[in-house]
Design an enzyme around this catalytic site. Structure first.
Site, PDB file in Angstrom:
ATOM      1  N   LYS A  31       0.753  -1.075  -0.271  1.00  0.00           N
ATOM      2  CA  LYS A  31      -0.020   0.324   0.306  1.00  0.00           C
ATOM      3  C   LYS A  31       0.342   0.899   0.095  1.00  0.00           C
ATOM      4  O   LYS A  31       1.685   1.529   0.780  1.00  0.00           O
ATOM      5  CB  LYS A  31      -1.047   0.265   1.555  1.00  0.00           C
ATOM      6  CG  LYS A  31      -0.424   0.111   2.435  1.00  0.00           C
ATOM      7  CD  LYS A  31       0.390   0.880   2.745  1.00  0.00           C
ATOM      8  CE  LYS A  31       0.602   2.387   3.637  1.00  0.00           C
ATOM      9  NZ  LYS A  31       2.043   2.687   3.927  1.00  0.00           N
TER      10      LYS A  31
ATOM     11  N   TYR B 214      -4.337   4.660   6.521  1.00  0.00           N
ATOM     12  CA  TYR B 214      -4.084   3.634   7.463  1.00  0.00           C
ATOM     13  C   TYR B 214      -5.848   4.090   7.860  1.00  0.00           C
ATOM     14  O   TYR B 214      -6.277   3.099   8.562  1.00  0.00           O
ATOM     15  CB  TYR B 214      -3.257   3.542   8.889  1.00  0.00           C
ATOM     16  CG  TYR B 214      -1.951   2.562   8.293  1.00  0.00           C
ATOM     17  CD1 TYR B 214      -2.124   1.311   8.408  1.00  0.00           C
ATOM     18  CD2 TYR B 214      -0.806   3.178   7.014  1.00  0.00           C
ATOM     19  CE1 TYR B 214      -0.873   0.869   7.553  1.00  0.00           C
ATOM     20  CE2 TYR B 214       0.298   2.704   6.908  1.00  0.00           C
ATOM     21  CZ  TYR B 214       0.336   1.537   7.382  1.00  0.00           C
ATOM     22  OH  TYR B 214       1.069   0.634   6.867  1.00  0.00           O
TER      23      TYR B 214
END
Ligand code: NAD
Length: 402
Positions: free
Chosen positions: A163, A248
């Site tokens: 990511k 996140y």
């Protein structure tokens, strides 16, 4: 191991003996998951009031494990991913791709990887000829993810990509299409979605323990130093703190609630006189509105001392992870009324290696031909929302999400 996965295993074994699996060449070379009964368990010696001790496993034998090629040997690969294979049940490292042959050969020796399975970026395509490699794990700067996923898909290997998935939703779409055409699986490495404290929090929400969700508050920040690093170059990183640590918070607001936002309002700060933030934002705050009345408020920064927490607020309880988002040390607390008094509970949750769990999940998906819990589409959704966050910050207005 569930009954259905055991019967699936038996089915795969008999099917493989009788016929050819008409899927990809990878499915033909894969073995199924180990049988739950093969796990070694010793009898309990504690009294009935004590918690059972559970042995780990069952594991796949070395030659049946799914072989991973790690592409990019930076901090994440060296400090987290390569050591995590030691805690994995199904995965093993079998190849390395790096621009620094000396470093790669040292790591190959340490992890028992054959020198012939060390590649560079120019001969990356030779991974196709390596039958030990079933998965290519892309751990490069963000702007290189799309190129290496596209090139990796052409080798016919499954792809695990770090990511943020890419630097734009357009790239993310291309990556999904390329893996679809090549009939290989694509998973985005959202490790927190496999982490036990996050799993426990998601379960509390699913069980309705918090009542109706109304609020989500999260912050994930750290302080950057070296102004020359790729994370602070827009072309390489795609943005600043938002696509890195801020992601996140964004992803957690979605996966923990299992809801999708419909509108975003954001603001960013980019102090132009600071050499670190010539190209990317230093801080970003954003609010996400969901149709149910749930609102997420998130803050992220590259200029704040390490800070990581999240709280989910419902009509009958709140639950928080503080710290949250870390490789280690996450703590879950939840608070609600019981017998007329507010009680706060901090369940003891065994810490597990998130990277091992994440890689094992991908191995399970390959062995059982399932879609990963965090496929390319999960990364694409976050990219579309991050683009709306930047648009809102630039315009000063709320932006509706499709
Ligand atoms: P890093 O800078 O430590 O390593 C990057 C690697 O890429 C280095 O080995 C570098 O030599 C190589 N590289 C190849 N071409 C390069 C180029 N043109 N410019 C710079 N480096 C180049 O970075 P990292 O922390 O290992 O991050 C790699 C990826 O992992 C990023 O996408 C990052 O977002 C992601 N990440 C994820 C987590 C997580 O918890 N899941 C944590 C950290 C990083």
């Amino acid at each position: 191991m569930t009954d259905s996965s055991i019967s699936r295993r038996l089915f795969l074994r008999s099917a493989a003996a009788a016929t050819t699996l008409a899927t990809t060449s990878l499915a033909q070379s894969s073995s199924a998951l180990p049988n739950a009964q093969d796990a070694v368990q010793l009898p309990q010696i504690h009294g009935p009031s004590e918690q059972d001790e559970k042995a780990p496993g069952p594991f796949l034998a070395g030659d049946e494990r799914i072989g991973f090629a790690i592409v990019g040997l930076g901090r994440l690969s060296i400090d987290q991913i390569l050591p995590a294979f030691g805690g994995s049940k199904y995965a093993k490292p079998v190849a390395l791709v790096s621009g620094d042959r000396g470093k790669a050969m040292k790591l190959a020796a340490q992890y028992g990887i054959k020198p012939a399975s060390v590649y560079d970026y120019a001969n990356f395509e030779r991974l196709r000829e390596n039958p030990e490699v079933k998965v290519i794990y892309i751990v490069l700067p963000n702007s290189m993810h799309a190129e290496y996923v596209l090139r990796g898909a052409k080798t016919g290997k499954h792809i695990l990509c770090e990511k943020p998935m890419a630097t734009s939703s357009r790239e993310a779409e291309q990556m999904i299409v390329a893996c679809g055409h090549a009939k290989v699986k694509l998973m985005i490495a959202y490790r927190q979605q496999y982490e036990p404290h996050n799993e426990a929090l998601r379960k509390l929400v699913q069980q309705g323990k918090l009542g109706e969700l109304r609020g989500f508050v999260a912050s994930n920040s750290q302080r950057q130093g070296d102004p020359t690093q790729w994370r602070l170059k827009k072309a390489l990183a795609g943005g600043g703190c938002l696509p890195d640590v801020g992601l996140y918070c964004l992803n957690a607001s979605r996966f923990l609630s299992e809801q999708e936002p419909v509108e975003v309002l954001a603001t960013i700060n980019q102090p132009k006189d600071d050499p670190r933030f010539k190209e990317v934002e230093a801080s970003c705050s954003f609010a996400l509105k969901f149709l149910s009345g749930y609102i997420a408020t998130c803050t992220t920064s590259y200029d704040v001392h390490k800070s990581a927490l999240l709280r989910m607020e419902g009509t009958t309880a709140w639950a928080e992870l503080s710290p949250a988002f870390g490789y280690h040390g996450n703590k879950l607390t939840w608070s609600h009324l019981q017998d007329g008094g507010e009680i706060q509970m901090t369940p003891q949750i065994e810490e597990k290696d998130q990277f091992a769990l994440e890689m094992d999940h991908f191995c399970e998906c390959i062995l059982e031909d399932k879609t990963p819990r965090t496929p390319g589409e999960e990364g694409l959704r976050d990219h579309r929302i991050m683009e709306a966050i930047y648009e809102s910050a630039a315009s000063g207005r709320a932006v509706k999400l499709a």
